[in-house]
Design a protein around this motif. Structure first.
Motif, short mmCIF file in Angstrom:
data_model
loop_
_atom_site.label_atom_id
_atom_site.label_comp_id
_atom_site.label_asym_id
_atom_site.label_seq_id
_atom_site.Cartn_x
_atom_site.Cartn_y
_atom_site.Cartn_z
N LYS A 268 -23.87 -15.90 11.97
CA LYS A 268 -24.77 -15.59 12.85
C LYS A 268 -25.77 -14.14 12.37
O LYS A 268 -26.83 -14.33 12.34
CB LYS A 268 -24.20 -14.93 13.96
CG LYS A 268 -24.06 -16.02 14.61
CD LYS A 268 -23.25 -15.05 16.23
CE LYS A 268 -22.89 -16.54 16.84
NZ LYS A 268 -21.94 -15.61 18.39
N GLN B 171 -27.96 -12.57 9.32
CA GLN B 171 -27.60 -13.44 8.35
C GLN B 171 -28.11 -12.14 6.65
O GLN B 171 -28.78 -10.94 7.98
CB GLN B 171 -29.45 -14.68 8.22
CG GLN B 171 -28.33 -15.83 8.95
CD GLN B 171 -29.69 -16.67 9.73
OE1 GLN B 171 -31.08 -16.51 9.13
NE2 GLN B 171 -29.02 -17.95 10.24
N LYS C 220 -30.29 -10.03 9.84
CA LYS C 220 -31.43 -11.06 10.86
C LYS C 220 -31.00 -12.08 11.52
O LYS C 220 -30.09 -12.51 11.21
CB LYS C 220 -33.10 -11.88 10.79
CG LYS C 220 -32.78 -12.99 9.23
CD LYS C 220 -33.52 -13.16 8.59
CE LYS C 220 -33.65 -14.46 7.00
NZ LYS C 220 -34.83 -14.65 6.68
N ASP C 221 -31.43 -12.56 12.03
CA ASP C 221 -30.32 -13.64 13.42
C ASP C 221 -30.74 -15.13 12.65
O ASP C 221 -32.22 -14.49 12.55
CB ASP C 221 -30.85 -13.25 15.28
CG ASP C 221 -31.73 -13.79 15.14
OD1 ASP C 221 -32.92 -13.89 15.27
OD2 ASP C 221 -32.09 -12.79 16.94
N GLU C 222 -31.06 -15.69 14.19
CA GLU C 222 -30.85 -17.30 12.88
C GLU C 222 -32.52 -17.58 13.33
O GLU C 222 -33.56 -18.41 12.89
CB GLU C 222 -30.12 -17.79 14.19
CG GLU C 222 -30.70 -17.77 15.54
CD GLU C 222 -29.70 -17.06 16.72
OE1 GLU C 222 -29.90 -16.91 17.93
OE2 GLU C 222 -28.58 -16.36 15.69
N THR C 223 -33.21 -16.39 14.09
CA THR C 223 -34.93 -16.34 15.11
C THR C 223 -35.51 -15.49 14.04
O THR C 223 -36.73 -16.03 13.81
CB THR C 223 -34.97 -15.94 16.53
OG1 THR C 223 -35.21 -14.73 16.41
CG2 THR C 223 -34.30 -16.66 17.10
N GLY C 224 -35.20 -15.34 12.84
CA GLY C 224 -35.28 -14.33 12.17
C GLY C 224 -35.82 -13.24 12.35
O GLY C 224 -36.70 -11.98 11.32
N GLN C 225 -35.46 -12.39 13.28
CA GLN C 225 -35.01 -11.42 14.21
C GLN C 225 -34.57 -10.23 13.39
O GLN C 225 -33.53 -10.56 13.67
CB GLN C 225 -35.27 -11.04 15.41
CG GLN C 225 -35.34 -9.72 16.12
CD GLN C 225 -36.36 -8.89 15.70
OE1 GLN C 225 -37.23 -8.92 16.12
NE2 GLN C 225 -36.54 -7.95 15.20
N TRP C 226 -34.82 -8.85 13.25
CA TRP C 226 -34.41 -7.91 12.36
C TRP C 226 -33.52 -6.99 13.10
O TRP C 226 -34.48 -6.76 14.26
CB TRP C 226 -34.87 -7.85 10.72
CG TRP C 226 -35.60 -8.16 9.90
CD1 TRP C 226 -35.65 -8.87 9.36
CD2 TRP C 226 -34.26 -8.41 8.88
NE1 TRP C 226 -35.85 -9.39 8.39
CE2 TRP C 226 -35.07 -9.05 7.45
CE3 TRP C 226 -32.42 -7.62 8.48
CZ2 TRP C 226 -33.78 -9.52 6.53
CZ3 TRP C 226 -32.35 -8.45 7.08
CH2 TRP C 226 -32.83 -9.22 6.52
#
Length: 139
Positions: free
Chosen positions: A70, A72, A97-103
């Motif tokens: 989860k 990344q 960062k998560d799967e949506t690209g949010q850091w």
């Protein structure tokens, strides 16, 4: 317990060996290998990680496998906060960062307790996540 079940440095800790233990933990966690990381913990280790309660190496491996799937591009920095003969306290921060690209930047503290073989018996972690922009990354 056989010699293969020891994780040096062994308690009682000095400033030098406590710092070494913290650096070894940082390096291992940044390697993101759940099996390798779990070998630093006793077979009956007890964890609290946020609201999760984890018991034993097998649960540690499952927890870390899911965590690093989860989270990344995970990168961690630990700092020795204090120590006694068989306990160490650390301050840490990590970014992912998560799967949506949010850091995120996660901040927290951990309290560690070791057995006589240098294996961590208890790990209690308090962690807070802060959403950040990619341009705000430090690690």
């Amino acid at each position: 317990m056989n010699i293969m079940e020891q994780k040096h440095p062994l308690p009682p800790f000095t400033l030098e060996t406590a710092q070494q233990k913290v650096q070894m933990a940082e390096d291992a966690w940044n390697g993101k290998d759940p099996v390798k990381v779990s070998k630093a913990y006793s077979v009956d280790t007890e964890w609290r990680n946020r609201t999760a309660f984890i018991n034993g190496r097998e649960e540690v491996q499952a927890f870390l496998t899911e965590k690093w799937e989860k989270e990344q591009e995970y990168k961690l920095k630990k700092e020795l906060w204090g120590f006694t003969d068989h306990r160490i306290a650390v301050r840490f921060e990590y970014e992912f960062k998560d799967e949506t690209g949010q850091w995120y930047r996660a901040y927290g503290n951990e309290n560690w307790e070791f057995d006589e073989n240098g294996l961590m018996k208890k790990r209690f972690a308090s962690i807070n996540d802060l959403p950040i922009k990619a341009s705000e990354r430090r690690l």
